[in-house]
Motif scaffolding. Sequence first.
Motif, short mmCIF file in Angstrom:
data_model
loop_
_atom_site.label_atom_id
_atom_site.label_comp_id
_atom_site.label_asym_id
_atom_site.label_seq_id
_atom_site.Cartn_x
_atom_site.Cartn_y
_atom_site.Cartn_z
N TYR A 179 0.92 5.58 -5.73
CA TYR A 179 2.34 5.68 -6.11
C TYR A 179 3.11 6.04 -4.85
O TYR A 179 2.95 7.13 -4.30
N ILE A 180 3.95 5.12 -4.40
CA ILE A 180 4.73 5.35 -3.19
C ILE A 180 5.67 6.54 -3.39
O ILE A 180 5.92 7.32 -2.47
N ASN A 181 6.18 6.69 -4.62
CA ASN A 181 7.10 7.80 -4.93
C ASN A 181 6.43 9.14 -4.62
O ASN A 181 7.00 10.00 -3.95
N TYR A 182 5.21 9.30 -5.13
CA TYR A 182 4.48 10.56 -4.93
C TYR A 182 4.16 10.76 -3.45
O TYR A 182 4.27 11.87 -2.92
N LEU A 183 3.80 9.67 -2.77
CA LEU A 183 3.47 9.76 -1.35
C LEU A 183 4.69 10.23 -0.54
O LEU A 183 4.57 11.11 0.33
N LEU A 184 5.87 9.64 -0.83
CA LEU A 184 7.09 10.02 -0.10
C LEU A 184 7.50 11.47 -0.41
O LEU A 184 7.98 12.18 0.48
N GLU A 185 7.32 11.90 -1.66
CA GLU A 185 7.63 13.30 -2.02
C GLU A 185 6.76 14.26 -1.21
O GLU A 185 7.24 15.28 -0.71
N LYS A 186 5.49 13.91 -1.09
CA LYS A 186 4.56 14.76 -0.34
C LYS A 186 4.94 14.80 1.15
O LYS A 186 4.90 15.86 1.78
N ILE A 187 5.31 13.62 1.71
CA ILE A 187 5.68 13.55 3.12
C ILE A 187 6.95 14.35 3.40
O ILE A 187 7.01 15.13 4.36
N VAL A 188 7.96 14.17 2.56
CA VAL A 188 9.24 14.89 2.75
C VAL A 188 9.04 16.39 2.62
O VAL A 188 9.61 17.18 3.38
N SER A 189 8.20 16.77 1.65
CA SER A 189 7.91 18.20 1.48
C SER A 189 7.24 18.78 2.72
O SER A 189 7.53 19.92 3.11
N ARG A 190 6.40 17.99 3.35
CA ARG A 190 5.70 18.45 4.56
C ARG A 190 6.63 18.51 5.76
O ARG A 190 6.53 19.40 6.61
N GLU A 216 22.52 19.91 12.39
CA GLU A 216 23.50 19.61 11.35
C GLU A 216 23.47 18.13 10.96
O GLU A 216 24.32 17.66 10.20
N GLY A 217 22.48 17.42 11.44
CA GLY A 217 22.37 16.00 11.12
C GLY A 217 21.73 15.75 9.76
O GLY A 217 21.29 16.68 9.07
N ILE A 218 21.67 14.47 9.37
CA ILE A 218 21.13 14.09 8.06
C ILE A 218 20.09 12.97 8.27
O ILE A 218 20.33 12.02 9.02
N ILE A 219 18.98 13.08 7.57
CA ILE A 219 17.97 12.01 7.54
C ILE A 219 17.69 11.67 6.08
O ILE A 219 17.41 12.57 5.27
N GLU A 220 17.80 10.40 5.76
CA GLU A 220 17.57 9.95 4.40
C GLU A 220 16.33 9.05 4.35
O GLU A 220 16.18 8.15 5.17
N VAL A 221 15.48 9.32 3.37
CA VAL A 221 14.31 8.48 3.11
C VAL A 221 14.53 7.86 1.73
O VAL A 221 14.58 8.59 0.72
N GLU A 222 14.66 6.54 1.70
CA GLU A 222 15.01 5.85 0.45
C GLU A 222 13.94 4.81 0.11
O GLU A 222 13.43 4.10 0.98
N LEU A 223 13.63 4.72 -1.20
CA LEU A 223 12.64 3.73 -1.69
C LEU A 223 13.31 2.80 -2.69
O LEU A 223 13.98 3.24 -3.61
N TYR A 224 13.13 1.48 -2.48
CA TYR A 224 13.67 0.50 -3.43
C TYR A 224 12.90 -0.81 -3.30
O TYR A 224 12.08 -1.00 -2.38
N LYS A 225 13.14 -1.71 -4.26
CA LYS A 225 12.51 -3.03 -4.25
C LYS A 225 13.50 -4.07 -3.78
O LYS A 225 14.69 -3.99 -4.09
N LYS A 226 13.00 -5.07 -3.08
CA LYS A 226 13.82 -6.21 -2.68
C LYS A 226 12.93 -7.45 -2.74
O LYS A 226 11.97 -7.57 -1.99
N GLU A 227 13.30 -8.32 -3.72
CA GLU A 227 12.49 -9.52 -3.97
C GLU A 227 11.05 -9.10 -4.30
O GLU A 227 10.83 -8.36 -5.24
#
Length: 479
Positions: free
Chosen positions: A332-343, A390-401
């Motif tokens: 599950y990519i969702n779970y993987l990204l949650e774990k990475i961001v948490s780390r 004070e910067g921002i980093i966004e990690v986003e997951l979505y489908k394309k085709e």
Amino acid sequence: MVTILEVNHNNKKRFVSVRWKLVSTYLLLIFITLIIINLIICKTIFNIYIDQEKNSSFTKANIVSNRVRFQLASDRMSEEWIQTSIRDYSKEINSRIIVVDKDNKVQLDSHDSFVGDKFYHDEIVEALKGENSSGIYNFKQSGRVMYISVPVIVNNKIVGAVLLSTSIEHIHDEVKHIWRKLELISGISMIVIAIIVFLFAGVILKPLNDLKNTINKVTQGHLEEKVNIKSNDEFKEVAEAFNMMITKLEEVDNQRKDFVANVSHELRTPLTSIKILSESLINQDTFDKDIYKEFLIDIDSEVDRLNNIITDLLTLVNLDKEKLILDNKVTYINYLLEKIVSRMEPIAKQKNIELKLILNEKIQIKIDEGRMQQAIINIIDNAIKYTQPEGIIEVELYKKEKHAIIKILDNGVGIPEDKLPYIFERFYRVDKARSRNTGGTGLGLSIAWEIITSHGGTIDVDSQVGVGSIFYIKLSLEK
């Protein structure tokens, strides 16, 4: 040793070269073709001569039949004038003449050997049935002979048959003579063709020799050598492919040299620092605990830097496509990204950077979770290093085709457009001074690229100096 072998086998190599193989193949094909053509010509000529001889003999046999038919029908074949006439005609046409009655009994023989005997030759049997007949025989004593037989007819009745025995040795002799002439012509033709083919083969194969000479130079390390072939055929295509390969090899060799130089430089820098710090401690006349502690902290930092470089280098070695074995499992990519961001969140907070996770889809895909985690962490870590507080980093997951897209956006310093094609090269740094200040090795993005491409994915980058960068990790959903 190489020279000795080359000298000893020089002649042998010459005679098994492509040129000689080409010449010998052409000559063999031409030889076989000429043999077949010569055989067909001789066979055709022989058949023509035989047909001519047969037609001539049938005419002669019919002449004899017309001369003797009335005498044969009235049983007057023993008359002197008819005997003399047939013998003279036999000598004139150089053929033996035998006349038999309807009971197969020989009534006249130009050689006077079989008079009174009965003949049952196939040709005579056929003639007594009213059919013209012929046959060819090969006897030990008289050689090759043609038998011609025609019926003797009086008032529509068959009263006997005429048999002509004619030697056809002269036909065979003539055909042999023609065969010898054809052999001579073929031999001369073979010699002329061999010379022409040998010369033309040299011209045709010259590009191959040029290619061979260039390869020999390349094997000696002259990667700047190129093949220049002016022909517009397959040799030119091979030459262009070879030149392209040499260009690639030259690039790889340059990359290797750069890689060795970069590794040497990267390892030398912390080692030099450690050397200077340790010598400073050794040369201290007095023991100052605070100075020692400060220097040891710096040494420890440089050792960590060395360890990071070595770890990244070993990672790159293990990521070699021939050695890398992916342990792909449904993840599950969702779970993987949650774990990475948490780390990575605590590291971001140290610079007061906000790390956001946006999950637009629930996606599962078959990947090597550990390797992919390492790749994504490297990209996020790179974004943290080059994003101001004070910067921002966004990690986003979505489908394309038919792809899962992991988008990593930052509002950091950005990358100049002319530097973008090189950021995944090993040890490449956009700003070397700034990169060393951040503690980077220049291998993180290269490792990420190796991992993602080994999964069949791609990384695309959009960046603008002073605005930030966006990394797009694209993975296929059809695995």
